[in-house]
Design an enzyme around this catalytic site. Sequence first.
Site, short mmCIF file in Angstrom:
data_model
loop_
_atom_site.label_atom_id
_atom_site.label_comp_id
_atom_site.label_asym_id
_atom_site.label_seq_id
_atom_site.Cartn_x
_atom_site.Cartn_y
_atom_site.Cartn_z
N PHE A 148 0.81 -1.22 0.00
CA PHE A 148 0.00 0.00 0.00
C PHE A 148 0.84 1.27 0.00
O PHE A 148 0.36 2.33 -0.39
CB PHE A 148 -0.93 0.00 1.23
N GLU A 175 -4.98 -3.70 -1.87
CA GLU A 175 -6.43 -3.49 -1.81
C GLU A 175 -6.78 -2.22 -1.02
O GLU A 175 -7.90 -1.76 -1.05
CB GLU A 175 -7.11 -4.72 -1.20
N CYS A 280 9.51 1.84 3.42
CA CYS A 280 10.41 0.73 3.72
C CYS A 280 11.83 1.22 3.92
O CYS A 280 12.69 0.50 4.41
CB CYS A 280 10.38 -0.30 2.61
N GLU A 379 9.20 -4.39 12.94
CA GLU A 379 8.97 -3.26 12.03
C GLU A 379 7.64 -2.62 12.44
O GLU A 379 6.58 -3.24 12.32
CB GLU A 379 8.88 -3.76 10.58
P1 NAD Z 1 1.64 -6.64 3.00
O1 NAD Z 1 2.69 -7.69 3.03
O2 NAD Z 1 0.54 -6.69 3.99
O3 NAD Z 1 0.90 -6.67 1.55
C1 NAD Z 1 1.63 -6.61 0.36
C2 NAD Z 1 0.80 -7.26 -0.75
O4 NAD Z 1 0.59 -8.64 -0.43
C3 NAD Z 1 -0.59 -6.64 -0.92
O5 NAD Z 1 -0.89 -6.59 -2.30
C4 NAD Z 1 -1.49 -7.63 -0.20
O6 NAD Z 1 -2.80 -7.68 -0.72
C5 NAD Z 1 -0.79 -8.95 -0.41
N1 NAD Z 1 -1.00 -9.90 0.68
C6 NAD Z 1 -1.25 -9.62 1.98
N2 NAD Z 1 -1.38 -10.76 2.69
C7 NAD Z 1 -1.21 -11.78 1.82
C8 NAD Z 1 -1.21 -13.20 1.96
N3 NAD Z 1 -1.42 -13.79 3.13
N4 NAD Z 1 -0.98 -13.95 0.86
C9 NAD Z 1 -0.77 -13.36 -0.34
N5 NAD Z 1 -0.75 -12.02 -0.52
C10 NAD Z 1 -0.96 -11.24 0.54
O7 NAD Z 1 2.37 -5.23 3.02
P2 NAD Z 1 1.73 -3.79 3.13
O8 NAD Z 1 1.20 -3.59 4.50
O9 NAD Z 1 0.83 -3.52 1.98
O10 NAD Z 1 3.03 -2.87 2.91
C11 NAD Z 1 3.92 -2.54 3.93
C12 NAD Z 1 5.10 -3.49 3.99
O11 NAD Z 1 5.77 -3.49 2.74
C13 NAD Z 1 6.14 -3.08 5.02
O12 NAD Z 1 6.60 -4.23 5.66
C14 NAD Z 1 7.23 -2.45 4.18
O13 NAD Z 1 8.51 -2.47 4.76
C15 NAD Z 1 7.18 -3.30 2.96
N6 NAD Z 1 7.78 -2.63 1.82
C16 NAD Z 1 9.00 -3.06 1.42
C17 NAD Z 1 9.62 -2.44 0.37
C18 NAD Z 1 10.97 -2.89 -0.10
O14 NAD Z 1 11.40 -2.42 -1.13
N7 NAD Z 1 11.65 -3.78 0.59
C19 NAD Z 1 8.99 -1.37 -0.29
C20 NAD Z 1 7.75 -0.96 0.14
C21 NAD Z 1 7.14 -1.61 1.20
#
Ligand code: NAD
Length: 494
Positions: A148, A175, A280, A379
């Site tokens: 997101f 989403e 991130c 985190e």
């Molecule tokens: P998230 O892991 O909750 O979701 C990421 C994606 O995975 C979304 O599209 C979500 O719908 C999907 N998803 C969620 N649960 C799932 C499951 N059980 N099975 C399959 N798909 C699933 O992450 P978020 O809250 O949207 O974003 C924040 C996180 O992303 C933080 O941990 C941040 O550090 C990380 N992030 C990392 C980077 C990087 O480059 N390393 C960049 C941006 C964000």
Amino acid sequence: MSLIRHYINGTEVGEVIRTLPVYNPATGEQQHEVVCASVSEVESAIAAAKKAFPAWRATSLTKRSGVFFRLRHLLVERRAELAAIVTSEHGKVLSDADGEIARGLENVEFASGLINLLKGDFSEQVSTGIDIHQVKQPVGVVGAVTPFNFPVMVPLWMVASAIACGNTVVLKPSEKDPSAAIFLAKLFTEAGLPDGVLNVVHGDKVAVDTILDSPDVKAVSFVGSTPIARSIYQRASANGKRVQALGGAKNHMVVMPDADINGAADAAISAAYGSAGERCMAVSVLVAVGNIADELVENIRTKIGDLVIGDGTHPESEMGPLITREARDRVASYVANAPGEGATVVVDGRDKKFDSNGFFIGVSLVDNVTPDMAVYRDEIFGPVLAVVRVNTYEEAVELINNNSFGNGVAIFTRDGGTARQFEFDIEVGMVGINVPIPVPIGAYSFGGWKDSLFGDSHIYGPESIHFYTRSKVVTSRWPRAEQSRIDLGFPGNH
Ligand code: NAD
């Protein structure tokens, strides 16, 4: 309340079987509903991508790069509109939303140079009358799953290079703020991308698992939290796909005793609280080395009271709300529990009052943090800066190298020798020297180490060309008929 639907084969579609709410985090009100794709809808998006692949792959490089030049123009032209969409669903302030578009544009600019990026190799006369050349060919249908916190930039990290290389894509954005991905996909269409090359499906685990399990998807790029990144990597690679799964972070900023304390404090505030800490590459741990800790903490404390926190559409706001009520409450719980673990809460963001039902919280500064505390280990992904006090450079390096994450890190010092040694010693993928958020420009690649990335390719930039293509090596000769003979020996070099 409007309905946000999928974009498959150039058309907005989506059966309303299951939906999820999309909020305006600044007001706390639901503003849209997003449809969740069923297995068959995701399969239809994959089928559309598979059908579009042969023709896109065969499209000349000149025509492909033309799409990216036009896309760049359209993105610049409609930048303000896109930033407003990001702010309304994510909550970050407009200038920050504009900044993420600027960084995403770098990926489009990189992709527009695809003629250079896809150059192969050629060696003449490797054996008598034999030449060898190597070409880079697309892998096929690519699955892209995004978080997101950067609803424009992170999708562009993936889709720009994937499409430039001749692949077709099924993108599953977060989403929580799904509109920006639809806006981008329509802009690609306007720029001349054929239908089916970029498809967007919304939803959650059901949609993602269908992508991971489909034999027609050949590669998966994921960015999100570490537990999900790990499971995506395991499931997709077990299914025979190439995978890059970028996870979460706990980024440290080391301040050496010789640093400019005022400048370091400004950098720490900017990097810890910008975008409400939902980056991130946010700095979440400040490592104060030697006797500067009191001065550094006091400098930060006196300044953060003045930060303007409010609706991201208001020009004076410097920081907006968190993405959801649950995220806000989770952040608050870490601050609430910190004293019980032995930390000192210098500034408590929960004390700040807002006359809005939005998902706001003030910024927090927590001192005397140690590695065993939850406020250090986890985190938090919110506006909380933890301060760890150490005596020496060596202790700082040991602390960071023992951390399970390895996304970004920074050192603030005036000593070039210390900076150079830090670069050598530190087990982290992206290092800033007097730069608190060292996100590489689009001509380089982005990626962390350890639990911040599963897979062996970093994202965007040169490593993405490697990830989204397969090498084919061709050995050729053109003998005359009289040179033909039978030889059962292993082909040697002559
Ligand atoms: P998230 O892991 O909750 O979701 C990421 C994606 O995975 C979304 O599209 C979500 O719908 C999907 N998803 C969620 N649960 C799932 C499951 N059980 N099975 C399959 N798909 C699933 O992450 P978020 O809250 O949207 O974003 C924040 C996180 O992303 C933080 O941990 C941040 O550090 C990380 N992030 C990392 C980077 C990087 O480059 N390393 C960049 C941006 C964000």
